[in-house]
Design a protein around this motif. Sequence first.
Motif, short mmCIF file in Angstrom:
data_model
loop_
_atom_site.label_atom_id
_atom_site.label_comp_id
_atom_site.label_asym_id
_atom_site.label_seq_id
_atom_site.Cartn_x
_atom_site.Cartn_y
_atom_site.Cartn_z
N LEU B 234 0.84 -1.19 0.00
CA LEU B 234 0.00 0.00 0.00
C LEU B 234 0.88 1.24 0.00
N MET B 235 0.55 2.20 -0.84
CA MET B 235 1.22 3.50 -0.85
C MET B 235 0.14 4.55 -1.11
N VAL B 236 0.56 5.80 -1.13
CA VAL B 236 -0.37 6.87 -1.50
C VAL B 236 0.25 7.68 -2.65
N VAL B 237 -0.60 8.37 -3.35
CA VAL B 237 -0.17 9.19 -4.49
C VAL B 237 -1.18 10.31 -4.65
N PHE B 238 -0.75 11.41 -5.27
CA PHE B 238 -1.71 12.44 -5.61
C PHE B 238 -2.63 11.90 -6.71
N ALA B 239 -3.92 11.97 -6.46
CA ALA B 239 -4.90 11.38 -7.37
C ALA B 239 -4.80 11.98 -8.77
N ALA B 240 -4.42 13.24 -8.85
CA ALA B 240 -4.36 13.89 -10.16
C ALA B 240 -3.27 13.31 -11.05
N ASN B 241 -2.36 12.56 -10.46
CA ASN B 241 -1.24 12.04 -11.24
C ASN B 241 -1.45 10.62 -11.75
N VAL B 242 -2.58 10.04 -11.41
CA VAL B 242 -2.83 8.65 -11.80
C VAL B 242 -4.25 8.54 -12.36
N THR B 243 -4.53 7.41 -12.94
CA THR B 243 -5.86 7.12 -13.45
C THR B 243 -6.45 5.99 -12.64
N ARG B 272 -0.03 12.37 7.51
CA ARG B 272 0.44 13.40 8.42
C ARG B 272 0.30 14.76 7.74
N GLY B 273 -0.29 15.71 8.44
CA GLY B 273 -0.44 17.05 7.89
C GLY B 273 -1.71 17.23 7.10
N ALA B 274 -2.55 16.19 7.05
CA ALA B 274 -3.87 16.30 6.41
C ALA B 274 -3.79 16.83 4.98
N VAL B 275 -2.82 16.36 4.23
CA VAL B 275 -2.68 16.79 2.83
C VAL B 275 -3.84 16.22 2.03
N ALA B 276 -4.43 17.06 1.19
CA ALA B 276 -5.60 16.64 0.42
C ALA B 276 -5.20 16.17 -0.98
#
Lengths: 286, 285
Positions: B234-243, B272-276
Amino acid sequence: MPVQTPSLLLKQTSDAEFRAWGKGISDALTAIGIPKTADTGQVDWTAVTKPAAINTAQGYEIRRFDDALQATAPIFFKLEFGSGSATTNPAIWLTIGTATDGAGTLTGLLVARRQLLVVAAAGALTTRICGDTNRVILAGNSDATGATTSFWFGIERTHDAAGADTDEGLLYFSSFNAVTNIRVGAYLFGTGVIGEETTFGALLPSVGAGANGSAVALYPIFVSKGVYFNPFLNVLIAFASNVSTGVQLSFTYYGATRAFLPVENVAIVSGVRGSVAGTCLLMRDE
Amino acid sequence: MPTQSLFLPQTIADDAAFRAWGQGIGDAMVACGLVRQNDSGHIDWTTVAQPLQGGNAGWEIFRFNDGLQTTAPIFIKVEWGTSSNGVSGKQMWITLGAGTDGAGTLTGWMSDRLDLDTGNNSGRTVQQTLVCGDTNRILVFQDIGAGVSFGIAFAVERTHNAAGGDTALGVNVTTHAQTAFDHIYCSWAFGQISAETAAGALVPSTGSGSIGSQTMVFPIFPPAGPYLNPLMSLMVVFAANVTAGVPFQVGHYGASRTFLPLSTVTYTPKVRGAVAGLTYLVRWE
């Protein structure tokens, strides 16, 4: 000499007091290897008078890096000295750029002028200035018992993965008084400021204190240009409970043993992502 | 088969829907490589009735089946029930342990009993659930198109060395329920060491996480004093950069691995930091 620790009284009830702290910082910057430029109009520490109004700059210095990259990737910064919210309260203004007009104005793309202001201290405290021809960190009143009399900033070049300076840009931070005043970012030559944030980009756990037995975590600080730069070389974050303020520690960082000093976290507050408490800055001490 | 894309009841309308949901996920976990323990008293999917609102209908215990299972056994107890917010919603409880007594009680160290609860479901009857795993890991993201109130997910994986190889040090369990996130690290020797409610991923608070053709993905680090090597599932990514829904390759732990971006309709990572603007990347191989 890369580490300067003048005892300065950050207060200005007289011209002499104003000149003393300003010149103290000025002399320390020169001593670590960051010379003044030949810009005209720079402050004369024998003649300048204390501010007569609040939030007023009385004079400036233009400083520059003096390393091999300065010829092709020049870094200049302007320090102005004056008053904050009261005429007796010191303030400095920091502007970072890549050129000057020779008359005290930085030109081109800038890290915008920013006032770092404090409340006048009751007595002299240690201002810690560390650097070399290619880096500078200043922590004013680094051993104060509160943050209201402290300001701090740092400038260093970007680095490759081995820690060597690159000509891509610079990393900077500045702050004073409270956690909310932190600004940390990068400046790309040809692009300007990128990735400025109001907390240090260090990943600290929200639970625990970053230690397990003899293993203690230290946290590099990252700035993003879209992807992360290699982290700051000259400042990191630690949990204050794992280090001793004012006691130098050495560890391997960027592949070499380097010396750092934990600074008093109530004076030099270090806000990180997620508002993790109990942190302190480790300032390069060599 | 390491990846399972299921269409299971979103709305628990009756006994049949409850059984289809629970058994569907359990069977998928087995199909991925876990073993369903035969502890006495486990739930009987042929006869179990939909419980009352907030009720617990029964449990199953699964275990890893990899080379480390003999020396560092991992057991996962899954309890199945209906939402405390309404009988049509789902609720499950996840607990990890080092063994079982053969009658459904975990033994040795244990994690917290993690409660995953949805809102009360109504309307849509079927939704897509993703299950991915192997003999040493499992990831379940349910109802991925249902909306924030209906998402419950969990992932369990061993700790890793720097090369990505599993170690006997411990196990990480990550859960997401509606808007709540939990990550727990358990050392195999001592049990639960840390529990966080925001993912340990360093995401910038400004910018988009990309420049030119380069896009950042953000690993999640378990704290154990100093950090452990990051999660592999599991990882996270900015949604705008993926489909969303389109897998792609990510260099992770020195190898090219397939990850699937989820949409943000249901799951929005907490960091952390509540980044949206973030979404999950789930391992999809």
